[in-house]
Scaffold this motif. Structure first.
Motif, PDB file in Angstrom:
ATOM      1  N   GLU A  56       5.501  -1.528  -4.479  1.00 52.88           N
ATOM      2  CA  GLU A  56       4.063  -1.303  -4.285  1.00 52.88           C
ATOM      3  C   GLU A  56       3.463  -0.408  -5.369  1.00 52.88           C
ATOM      4  O   GLU A  56       2.258  -0.198  -5.393  1.00 52.88           O
ATOM      5  CB  GLU A  56       3.814  -0.675  -2.915  1.00 52.88           C
ATOM      6  CG  GLU A  56       4.257  -1.537  -1.744  1.00 52.88           C
ATOM      7  CD  GLU A  56       4.039  -0.833  -0.425  1.00 52.88           C
ATOM      8  OE1 GLU A  56       4.544   0.298  -0.272  1.00 52.88           O
ATOM      9  OE2 GLU A  56       3.357  -1.394   0.437  1.00 52.88           O
ATOM     10  N   LEU A  57       4.316   0.142  -6.240  1.00 53.08           N
ATOM     11  CA  LEU A  57       3.846   1.097  -7.234  1.00 53.08           C
ATOM     12  C   LEU A  57       3.977   0.549  -8.642  1.00 53.08           C
ATOM     13  O   LEU A  57       4.864  -0.252  -8.949  1.00 53.08           O
ATOM     14  CB  LEU A  57       4.635   2.404  -7.127  1.00 53.08           C
ATOM     15  CG  LEU A  57       4.422   3.247  -5.875  1.00 53.08           C
ATOM     16  CD1 LEU A  57       5.299   4.493  -5.934  1.00 53.08           C
ATOM     17  CD2 LEU A  57       2.959   3.630  -5.713  1.00 53.08           C
ATOM     18  N   SER A 101      -0.920   2.851  -7.454  1.00 53.77           N
ATOM     19  CA  SER A 101      -0.927   1.582  -6.725  1.00 53.77           C
ATOM     20  C   SER A 101      -1.188   0.442  -7.696  1.00 53.77           C
ATOM     21  O   SER A 101      -1.701   0.639  -8.804  1.00 53.77           O
ATOM     22  CB  SER A 101      -2.012   1.607  -5.644  1.00 53.77           C
ATOM     23  OG  SER A 101      -3.302   1.701  -6.244  1.00 53.77           O
ATOM     24  N   PRO A 135       9.632  10.070  -1.215  1.00 47.20           N
ATOM     25  CA  PRO A 135       9.220   8.802  -0.600  1.00 47.20           C
ATOM     26  C   PRO A 135       7.829   8.849   0.037  1.00 47.20           C
ATOM     27  O   PRO A 135       7.092   7.854   0.010  1.00 47.20           O
ATOM     28  CB  PRO A 135      10.313   8.548   0.453  1.00 47.20           C
ATOM     29  CG  PRO A 135      11.510   9.251  -0.096  1.00 47.20           C
ATOM     30  CD  PRO A 135      10.978  10.485  -0.742  1.00 47.20           C
ATOM     31  N   ALA A 154       0.782   4.461  -3.014  1.00 51.64           N
ATOM     32  CA  ALA A 154       0.653   3.019  -2.764  1.00 51.64           C
ATOM     33  C   ALA A 154      -0.634   2.700  -2.016  1.00 51.64           C
ATOM     34  O   ALA A 154      -1.161   1.583  -2.109  1.00 51.64           O
ATOM     35  CB  ALA A 154       1.859   2.520  -1.986  1.00 51.64           C
ATOM     36  N   ILE A 209      12.614   6.735  -8.332  1.00 51.94           N
ATOM     37  CA  ILE A 209      11.795   6.408  -7.158  1.00 51.94           C
ATOM     38  C   ILE A 209      10.523   5.690  -7.587  1.00 51.94           C
ATOM     39  O   ILE A 209      10.082   4.722  -6.951  1.00 51.94           O
ATOM     40  CB  ILE A 209      11.480   7.685  -6.360  1.00 51.94           C
ATOM     41  CG1 ILE A 209      12.762   8.236  -5.748  1.00 51.94           C
ATOM     42  CG2 ILE A 209      10.434   7.410  -5.280  1.00 51.94           C
ATOM     43  CD1 ILE A 209      12.585   9.509  -4.956  1.00 51.94           C
ATOM     44  N   SER A 253      11.399   2.072  -8.246  1.00 49.69           N
ATOM     45  CA  SER A 253      12.085   1.289  -7.202  1.00 49.69           C
ATOM     46  C   SER A 253      11.128   0.762  -6.143  1.00 49.69           C
ATOM     47  O   SER A 253      11.518  -0.096  -5.349  1.00 49.69           O
ATOM     48  CB  SER A 253      13.164   2.144  -6.539  1.00 49.69           C
ATOM     49  OG  SER A 253      12.587   3.254  -5.859  1.00 49.69           O
ATOM     50  N   SER A 254       9.899   1.243  -6.112  1.00 47.98           N
ATOM     51  CA  SER A 254       8.953   0.797  -5.088  1.00 47.98           C
ATOM     52  C   SER A 254       8.160  -0.406  -5.593  1.00 47.98           C
ATOM     53  O   SER A 254       7.470  -0.332  -6.615  1.00 47.98           O
ATOM     54  CB  SER A 254       7.981   1.930  -4.729  1.00 47.98           C
ATOM     55  OG  SER A 254       6.972   1.446  -3.866  1.00 47.98           O
ATOM     56  N   ALA A 273       5.275   8.506  -2.663  1.00 48.97           N
ATOM     57  CA  ALA A 273       5.164   7.108  -3.060  1.00 48.97           C
ATOM     58  C   ALA A 273       4.274   6.328  -2.101  1.00 48.97           C
ATOM     59  O   ALA A 273       3.445   5.503  -2.527  1.00 48.97           O
ATOM     60  CB  ALA A 273       6.555   6.485  -3.142  1.00 48.97           C
ATOM     61  N   LYS A 274       4.404   6.583  -0.819  1.00 52.23           N
ATOM     62  CA  LYS A 274       3.588   5.868   0.176  1.00 52.23           C
ATOM     63  C   LYS A 274       2.114   6.225   0.037  1.00 52.23           C
ATOM     64  O   LYS A 274       1.240   5.362   0.154  1.00 52.23           O
ATOM     65  CB  LYS A 274       4.079   6.208   1.579  1.00 52.23           C
ATOM     66  CG  LYS A 274       5.443   5.623   1.915  1.00 52.23           C
ATOM     67  CD  LYS A 274       5.873   6.001   3.333  1.00 52.23           C
ATOM     68  CE  LYS A 274       7.238   5.419   3.666  1.00 52.23           C
ATOM     69  NZ  LYS A 274       7.681   5.789   5.035  1.00 52.23           N
TER      70      LYS A 274
END
Length: 291
Positions: A250-251, A170, A225, A232, A244, A247-248, A228-229
């Motif tokens: 939040e990361l 995060s 995904p 985050a 991935i 591309s986020s 990743a959440k």
């Protein structure tokens, strides 16, 4: 002249023995002898010398043998051609795939279905270990799987995507001030990873074992995904495909070093080849599309 007469003649010539030849073609020995006698009468020459302990070709037999083999091969080729056409009309293909990927497998299957609408296609999701097991036991004809650290010598592999395996945290994580982290820097940190049996997890476990420690897996999920959440939300360090991780918004991605880890996706099928004509046609199309 009948095909079975040619078949019996070729088999006796190869076995040099009527008894063994009869066993090989699953016919009683007198039946084999009678059919070859009829063939000889039709040709007007003896093809086999039966005077010794082993059966030998006569001069005429040696001359006829290549033509007999060619005739049987032509019939076998015609039969296989019909089977191929029939298989592409009423065939079945079983395909497996990992749960999350960015390969246009639906596009491949749609194009194949347009050209062969009579072929039934079944699609199964699973982790890479499950897909490899399906290929080995024949329940799957082909599978899109994640490449792990183990080699799969019994399978044919067509690499479709290859990329780095990256750590991600995060934006408020203490590691977010860095651009990279050595693998040993992840020791004792809570990691967020795909479950055992997946390609990325295989690379992580093997690399950590080589470095002398076991990864501390705090959370597991079946799709990147979701990893990743979780990362985050500040729950740990996610181990993700590089695309991935970066591309986020939040990361914060971290390149893993010493060693760098790489994974990928590949289409795999049995090294001996799929059994059905339809499966062979699908794999050939996939090789053109992805290769």
């Amino acid at each position: 002249m009948e095909l079975r007469q040619l078949e019996y003649f070729v088999t006796v010539a190869e076995e040099a023995n009527f008894t063994r030849a009869a066993e090989k073609v699953h016919v009683a020995q007198p039946g084999v002898s009678a059919q070859i006698r009829r063939l000889e009468r039709e040709l007007g020459q003896e093809l086999l010398d039966r005077s010794g302990r082993t059966v030998r070709l006569t001069e005429a037999g040696a001359a006829v043998l290549p033509y007999a083999r060619a005739a049987l091969a032509a019939v076998d080729g015609a039969r296989r051609t019909v089977e191929e056409l029939t298989g592409l009309v009423r065939g079945h293909v079983a395909v497996g795939m990992v749960t999350s990927h960015n390969v246009d497998l639906p596009g491949l299957l749609a194009e194949f279905h347009d050209d062969h609408p009579g072929v039934e296609i079944t699609l199964t999701e699973g982790n890479s270990d499950q897909l490899v097991a399906g290929l080995r036991d024949g329940s799957l004809d082909a599978a899109l799987l994640a490449l792990g650290a183990e080699r799969l010598p019994e399978l044919e592999i067509l690499v479709v995507v290859e990329e780095s395996i990256t750590a991600a945290v995060s934006r408020g994580h203490e590691l977010a001030e860095r651009d990279s982290v050595p693998l040993t820097g992840l020791r004792d940190r809570p990691l967020i990873s795909l479950p055992s049996g997946s390609g990325i997890r295989s690379h992580l476990d093997h690399a950590c074992a080589a470095a002398g420690f076991r990864p501390r897996i705090a959370f597991e999920a079946g799709a990147p995904p979701m990893l990743a959440k979780l990362a985050a939300r500040g729950l740990g360090v996610a181990i993700l495909p590089d695309s991935i991780a970066r591309s986020s918004p939040e990361l914060h991605p971290l390149t893993i070093t010493r060693p760098k880890l790489r994974g990928g996706l590949a289409l795999a099928w049995r090294g001996t080849g799929p059994n059905s004509p339809a499966a062979r046609a699908l794999i050939e199309r996939a090789r053109r599309m992805f290769g």
